[in-house]
Scaffold this active site. Structure first.
Site, PDB file in Angstrom:
ATOM      1  N   LYS A  13      10.984 -44.036 -20.289  1.00 59.17           N
ATOM      2  CA  LYS A  13      12.622 -44.559 -20.311  1.00 59.17           C
ATOM      3  C   LYS A  13      12.320 -44.824 -18.519  1.00 59.17           C
ATOM      4  O   LYS A  13      13.178 -45.759 -18.648  1.00 59.17           O
ATOM      5  CB  LYS A  13      13.180 -42.404 -19.364  1.00 59.17           C
ATOM      6  N   ARG A  88      19.160 -33.078 -17.912  1.00 57.04           N
ATOM      7  CA  ARG A  88      18.382 -32.937 -19.119  1.00 57.04           C
ATOM      8  C   ARG A  88      19.228 -31.190 -19.077  1.00 57.04           C
ATOM      9  O   ARG A  88      17.584 -30.803 -19.943  1.00 57.04           O
ATOM     10  CB  ARG A  88      17.616 -32.080 -17.769  1.00 57.04           C
ATOM     11  N   ARG A 127      -1.953 -42.496 -18.809  1.00 55.53           N
ATOM     12  CA  ARG A 127      -0.712 -42.766 -17.770  1.00 55.53           C
ATOM     13  C   ARG A 127      -1.516 -43.204 -16.574  1.00 55.53           C
ATOM     14  O   ARG A 127      -1.905 -42.048 -15.801  1.00 55.53           O
ATOM     15  CB  ARG A 127       0.625 -42.556 -17.865  1.00 55.53           C
ATOM     16  N   ARG A 159      -0.747 -38.450 -12.609  1.00 57.43           N
ATOM     17  CA  ARG A 159       0.793 -37.310 -11.893  1.00 57.43           C
ATOM     18  C   ARG A 159      -0.002 -36.184 -12.524  1.00 57.43           C
ATOM     19  O   ARG A 159      -0.336 -35.595 -13.132  1.00 57.43           O
ATOM     20  CB  ARG A 159       1.768 -37.477 -12.667  1.00 57.43           C
ATOM     21  N   ARG A 170       6.816 -29.667 -20.150  1.00 59.66           N
ATOM     22  CA  ARG A 170       7.167 -30.341 -19.973  1.00 59.66           C
ATOM     23  C   ARG A 170       8.279 -30.321 -21.583  1.00 59.66           C
ATOM     24  O   ARG A 170       8.257 -30.922 -21.841  1.00 59.66           O
ATOM     25  CB  ARG A 170       7.172 -31.461 -19.606  1.00 59.66           C
TER      26      ARG A 170
HETATM   27  P1  AP5 Z   1       6.686 -43.741 -19.068  1.00 59.55           P
HETATM   28  O1  AP5 Z   1       7.688 -45.410 -19.285  1.00 59.55           O
HETATM   29  O2  AP5 Z   1       6.731 -43.878 -17.478  1.00 59.55           O
HETATM   30  O3  AP5 Z   1       7.270 -42.410 -19.473  1.00 59.55           O
HETATM   31  P2  AP5 Z   1       8.954 -41.704 -18.846  1.00 59.55           P
HETATM   32  O4  AP5 Z   1       9.693 -41.240 -20.617  1.00 59.55           O
HETATM   33  O5  AP5 Z   1       9.720 -42.478 -18.101  1.00 59.55           O
HETATM   34  O6  AP5 Z   1       8.571 -40.547 -18.200  1.00 59.55           O
HETATM   35  P3  AP5 Z   1       8.464 -38.915 -17.516  1.00 59.55           P
HETATM   36  O7  AP5 Z   1       6.926 -38.706 -17.860  1.00 59.55           O
HETATM   37  O8  AP5 Z   1       7.946 -39.700 -16.037  1.00 59.55           O
HETATM   38  O9  AP5 Z   1       9.600 -38.149 -18.211  1.00 59.55           O
HETATM   39  P4  AP5 Z   1       9.940 -37.132 -17.957  1.00 59.55           P
HETATM   40  O10 AP5 Z   1      11.258 -37.245 -18.283  1.00 59.55           O
HETATM   41  O11 AP5 Z   1       8.933 -36.249 -17.874  1.00 59.55           O
HETATM   42  O12 AP5 Z   1       9.352 -37.952 -16.013  1.00 59.55           O
HETATM   43  P5  AP5 Z   1      10.537 -37.010 -14.943  1.00 59.55           P
HETATM   44  O13 AP5 Z   1      10.145 -38.091 -14.274  1.00 59.55           O
HETATM   45  O14 AP5 Z   1      12.156 -37.972 -14.894  1.00 59.55           O
HETATM   46  O15 AP5 Z   1       5.808 -44.231 -20.101  1.00 59.55           O
HETATM   47  C1  AP5 Z   1       5.268 -43.081 -20.282  1.00 59.55           C
HETATM   48  C2  AP5 Z   1       3.821 -43.655 -20.729  1.00 59.55           C
HETATM   49  O16 AP5 Z   1       3.901 -44.503 -21.867  1.00 59.55           O
HETATM   50  C3  AP5 Z   1       3.297 -45.127 -19.634  1.00 59.55           C
HETATM   51  O17 AP5 Z   1       1.712 -45.302 -19.674  1.00 59.55           O
HETATM   52  C4  AP5 Z   1       3.692 -46.381 -19.824  1.00 59.55           C
HETATM   53  O18 AP5 Z   1       3.241 -47.466 -19.707  1.00 59.55           O
HETATM   54  C5  AP5 Z   1       3.665 -46.186 -21.505  1.00 59.55           C
HETATM   55  N1  AP5 Z   1       4.612 -46.871 -22.436  1.00 59.55           N
HETATM   56  C6  AP5 Z   1       6.018 -46.825 -21.930  1.00 59.55           C
HETATM   57  N2  AP5 Z   1       6.333 -47.566 -23.275  1.00 59.55           N
HETATM   58  C7  AP5 Z   1       5.108 -47.768 -24.313  1.00 59.55           C
HETATM   59  C8  AP5 Z   1       5.268 -48.463 -25.456  1.00 59.55           C
HETATM   60  N3  AP5 Z   1       6.315 -48.730 -25.871  1.00 59.55           N
HETATM   61  N4  AP5 Z   1       3.964 -48.771 -25.871  1.00 59.55           N
HETATM   62  C9  AP5 Z   1       3.140 -48.128 -25.420  1.00 59.55           C
HETATM   63  N5  AP5 Z   1       2.848 -47.148 -23.981  1.00 59.55           N
HETATM   64  C10 AP5 Z   1       4.133 -46.990 -23.907  1.00 59.55           C
HETATM   65  O19 AP5 Z   1      10.686 -36.090 -14.464  1.00 59.55           O
HETATM   66  C11 AP5 Z   1       9.331 -35.001 -14.422  1.00 59.55           C
HETATM   67  C12 AP5 Z   1      10.332 -33.914 -13.566  1.00 59.55           C
HETATM   68  O20 AP5 Z   1      11.030 -33.857 -12.053  1.00 59.55           O
HETATM   69  C13 AP5 Z   1      10.395 -32.564 -14.352  1.00 59.55           C
HETATM   70  O21 AP5 Z   1       9.035 -32.228 -14.776  1.00 59.55           O
HETATM   71  C14 AP5 Z   1      10.759 -31.730 -13.714  1.00 59.55           C
HETATM   72  O22 AP5 Z   1      10.437 -31.116 -13.051  1.00 59.55           O
HETATM   73  C15 AP5 Z   1      12.022 -32.877 -12.007  1.00 59.55           C
HETATM   74  N6  AP5 Z   1      13.724 -33.198 -12.378  1.00 59.55           N
HETATM   75  C16 AP5 Z   1      13.774 -34.464 -12.525  1.00 59.55           C
HETATM   76  N7  AP5 Z   1      15.135 -34.298 -13.358  1.00 59.55           N
HETATM   77  C17 AP5 Z   1      15.463 -33.897 -13.030  1.00 59.55           C
HETATM   78  C18 AP5 Z   1      16.282 -32.710 -13.804  1.00 59.55           C
HETATM   79  N8  AP5 Z   1      17.205 -33.664 -13.755  1.00 59.55           N
HETATM   80  N9  AP5 Z   1      16.206 -31.533 -13.997  1.00 59.55           N
HETATM   81  C19 AP5 Z   1      16.148 -30.853 -13.322  1.00 59.55           C
HETATM   82  N10 AP5 Z   1      14.576 -30.723 -12.705  1.00 59.55           N
HETATM   83  C20 AP5 Z   1      14.434 -32.521 -13.129  1.00 59.55           C
END
Ligand code: AP5
Length: 212
Positions: A13, A88, A127, A159, A170
């Site tokens: 994402k 979410r 990552r 992270r 997660r």
């Molecule tokens: P990446 O692009 O980093 O993936 P992502 O989907 O953004 O993953 P996140 O781990 O950031 O998502 P998340 O939803 O768990 O975390 P968030 O920050 O929102 O890609 C992942 C890896 O794959 C990278 O190394 C990249 O290089 C690689 N990659 C990407 N595309 C690729 C491809 N096509 N091929 C190969 N490799 C590839 O949330 C974190 C925390 O914040 C949550 O756990 C929660 O505690 C809190 N939080 C955030 N939002 C909320 C909410 N709305 N409600 C409640 N708590 C929340």
């Protein structure tokens, strides 16, 4: 254009959002990035969120709803936005409907990035993230200078929530609370399901093609 990116942890994402905002000139509203910045800055919000985030649990709805309401009010978001990591939960989606309804706006597209669990686990294990601009690097997209961000030269980190047992938590949060949202938005006919397996370029092409 008002967009939501849905998908499990590691679906890509953030990676794809950074490409799309450059292409379409939309702001990326990432609740994860906003919360990580608050943690790094040691704000009251960051202090409330840190333990939950580190454990791989969701932050309470009322906290993230407030963050998004504020972000939607910013001048940058008036022409459109890309929500990454929000909503979410169903209550967050309902709150978003109210926030947008008050402003006479609606969601145009929900991009659901689909990736099998074993690929997600592998991606998150490899990552590295820039603590400054939140750019992610993986096995298939390493930085030019190992250990440092291509954009700002910052030292990359792993992270805290990318530790295997936290990734499992997660995934559990995603499966029990977030996956329901695909049905929520499908009922409105706005969901575009995208195969998230393949190179970053290939996935970007599929996403852009979904708007054509
Ligand atoms: P990446 O692009 O980093 O993936 P992502 O989907 O953004 O993953 P996140 O781990 O950031 O998502 P998340 O939803 O768990 O975390 P968030 O920050 O929102 O890609 C992942 C890896 O794959 C990278 O190394 C990249 O290089 C690689 N990659 C990407 N595309 C690729 C491809 N096509 N091929 C190969 N490799 C590839 O949330 C974190 C925390 O914040 C949550 O756990 C929660 O505690 C809190 N939080 C955030 N939002 C909320 C909410 N709305 N409600 C409640 N708590 C929340």
């Amino acid at each position: 254009m008002n967009l939501i990116f849905l998908g499990p942890p590691g679906a890509g994402k953030g990676t794809q959002a950074k490409r799309l905002i450059a292409r379409f000139g939309l702001p990326q509203l990432s609740t994860g990035d906003i919360l990580r910045k608050a943690v790094a800055d040691g704000t009251a919000l960051g202090k409330k969120a840190k333990a939950l985030m580190d454990a791989g649990k969701l932050v309470p709805d009322e906290i993230v709803n407030g963050i998004v309401d504020e972000a939607l009010a910013s001048p940058l978001a008036q022409k459109g936005f890309l929500l990454d990591g929000f909503p979410r939960t169903v209550p967050q989606a309902e709150a978003l409907d109210q926030m947008l309804g008050r402003r006479g706006r609606k969601i145009d597209h929900v991009i659901s990035i689909e990736v099998p669990t074993e690929v997600l686990v592998d991606r998150l294990a490899g990552r590295q993230t820039c603590p400054q601009c939140q750019t992610s690097y993986g096995k298939d997209s390493p930085p030019a200078n190992p250990g440092h961000c291509d954009r700002d030269g910052e030292k990359l980190i792993v992270r805290p929530d990318d530790q295997p047992e936290r990734v499992r938590q997660r995934m559990h949060e995603y499966e029990t609370k977030t996956a329901l949202l695909t049905g929520y938005y499908k009922a409105r006919g706005v969901v575009r399901e995208i195969d998230g397996v393949g190179s970053v370029d290939e996935v970007e092409k599929r996403i852009v093609g979904a708007f054509a």
